[in-house]
Design an enzyme around this catalytic site. Sequence first.
Site, PDB file in Angstrom:
ATOM      1  N   ASP A 127      57.038  13.762  97.974  1.00 61.94           N
ATOM      2  CA  ASP A 127      58.002  12.671  98.030  1.00 61.94           C
ATOM      3  C   ASP A 127      57.382  11.452  97.340  1.00 61.94           C
ATOM      4  O   ASP A 127      56.609  10.718  97.940  1.00 61.94           O
ATOM      5  CB  ASP A 127      58.380  12.348  99.472  1.00 61.94           C
ATOM      6  N   GLU A 129      56.767   7.793  95.575  1.00 57.77           N
ATOM      7  CA  GLU A 129      57.214   6.405  95.638  1.00 57.77           C
ATOM      8  C   GLU A 129      57.136   5.848  94.224  1.00 57.77           C
ATOM      9  O   GLU A 129      56.210   6.183  93.469  1.00 57.77           O
ATOM     10  CB  GLU A 129      56.357   5.580  96.595  1.00 57.77           C
ATOM     11  N   ALA A 130      58.101   5.018  93.872  1.00 58.06           N
ATOM     12  CA  ALA A 130      58.186   4.511  92.504  1.00 58.06           C
ATOM     13  C   ALA A 130      58.464   3.007  92.515  1.00 58.06           C
ATOM     14  O   ALA A 130      58.928   2.444  93.511  1.00 58.06           O
ATOM     15  CB  ALA A 130      59.298   5.237  91.737  1.00 58.06           C
ATOM     16  N   ASP A 227      63.261  13.286  93.050  1.00 65.16           N
ATOM     17  CA  ASP A 227      61.804  13.282  92.836  1.00 65.16           C
ATOM     18  C   ASP A 227      61.428  14.020  91.568  1.00 65.16           C
ATOM     19  O   ASP A 227      60.606  13.529  90.771  1.00 65.16           O
ATOM     20  CB  ASP A 227      61.095  13.906  94.044  1.00 65.16           C
ATOM     21  N   ASP A 291      56.457  10.025 104.541  1.00 71.03           N
ATOM     22  CA  ASP A 291      57.746  10.678 104.295  1.00 71.03           C
ATOM     23  C   ASP A 291      57.559  12.181 104.092  1.00 71.03           C
ATOM     24  O   ASP A 291      58.310  12.997 104.637  1.00 71.03           O
ATOM     25  CB  ASP A 291      58.419  10.080 103.058  1.00 71.03           C
TER      26      ASP A 291
END
Length: 342
Positions: A127, A129-130, A227, A291
């Site tokens: 998962d 993160e961006a 994703d 997450d």
Amino acid sequence: MEAQKENRPQGAHNEALARAERPAPASHSPGKQRCRLDGEENNGQHCTSSSSDYSDPVYKEIAVTNGYINRMSRDELRAKLAEFRLETRGVKDVLKKRLKNYYKKQKLMQKEPTNGDSYYDYICVIDFEATCEEDNQPEFTHEIIEFPIVLLNTHTLEIEDTFQQYVKPEINPQLSNFCINLTGITQDHVDKADAFPQVLQNVVEWMRQRELGTKYSYTILTDGSWDMSKFLNIQCRISRIKYPSFAKKWINIRKSYGNFYKVPRNQTKLTIMLEKLGMNYDGRPHSGLDDSKNIARIAIRMLQDGCELRVNERMHGGQLMTVSSSTPVEGAPAPQMPHFRN
């Protein structure tokens, strides 16, 4: 009508469940392909059922038992699940599905023992993160700033290992306050981090050390399509590297959850899935690693409830595509670092 169902004789209900727990007569013919009740494929081959497949008394017993389970109250469901030392948390529909799958599995194992419950030895939950902004304008380019992996052993149903590295963004190196507050990732985290190609190389090495794709079969699992189809796809273009072959197919757990528990798409968000399964979020929301751990907890519960998690999405020619349930099952290839683009 419903009141009459709830007031059924308790003795008849217990007798039906007791019959379901008794061994079924062995009538399996050598060479006949076992057909799952939902008509899905078996061992990667599509199962075409004939009338003789369902003539065995075991299927009638399962159908009768399912009917009684449908009329059980939530307290009765929990009591029966507790009797079998199964998880008792979750909404009523989840409890019914759990109990039905327990009985189905028991009866079909008596009819024809199986060699395993999962298509893969391991599932890699990812998962990302961006980078993000509060309004997220269409022209804003999202760059991966956290690459987490949670390694789920499908045989022990335990989280066996984790990987986490932050990533230095290239186009928008300065994180917005919104992004920092949302993810908990600080400017210092990304300033000290490696660029994406090096982090991906570290991921490949980590997966190789665990013999994924060589000694052990595995696949990737995500919470939704973005994703892989968006974040990883865009990041590879930014970093001028080709899309990694080991990430071209994955399990979208939202699709699997919705199909298995028969719930609409708006009930497949992470927090809602946890709530419906009787679980609370553990950790910090929007932390990529936390997450991923919570997504793994959902996957574990689904496997315990009898769901056969399998790849349902893929990338082809840079586009997101659905993988049919009749497609032969195969694990992801051994991880390799992709070449740089010309």
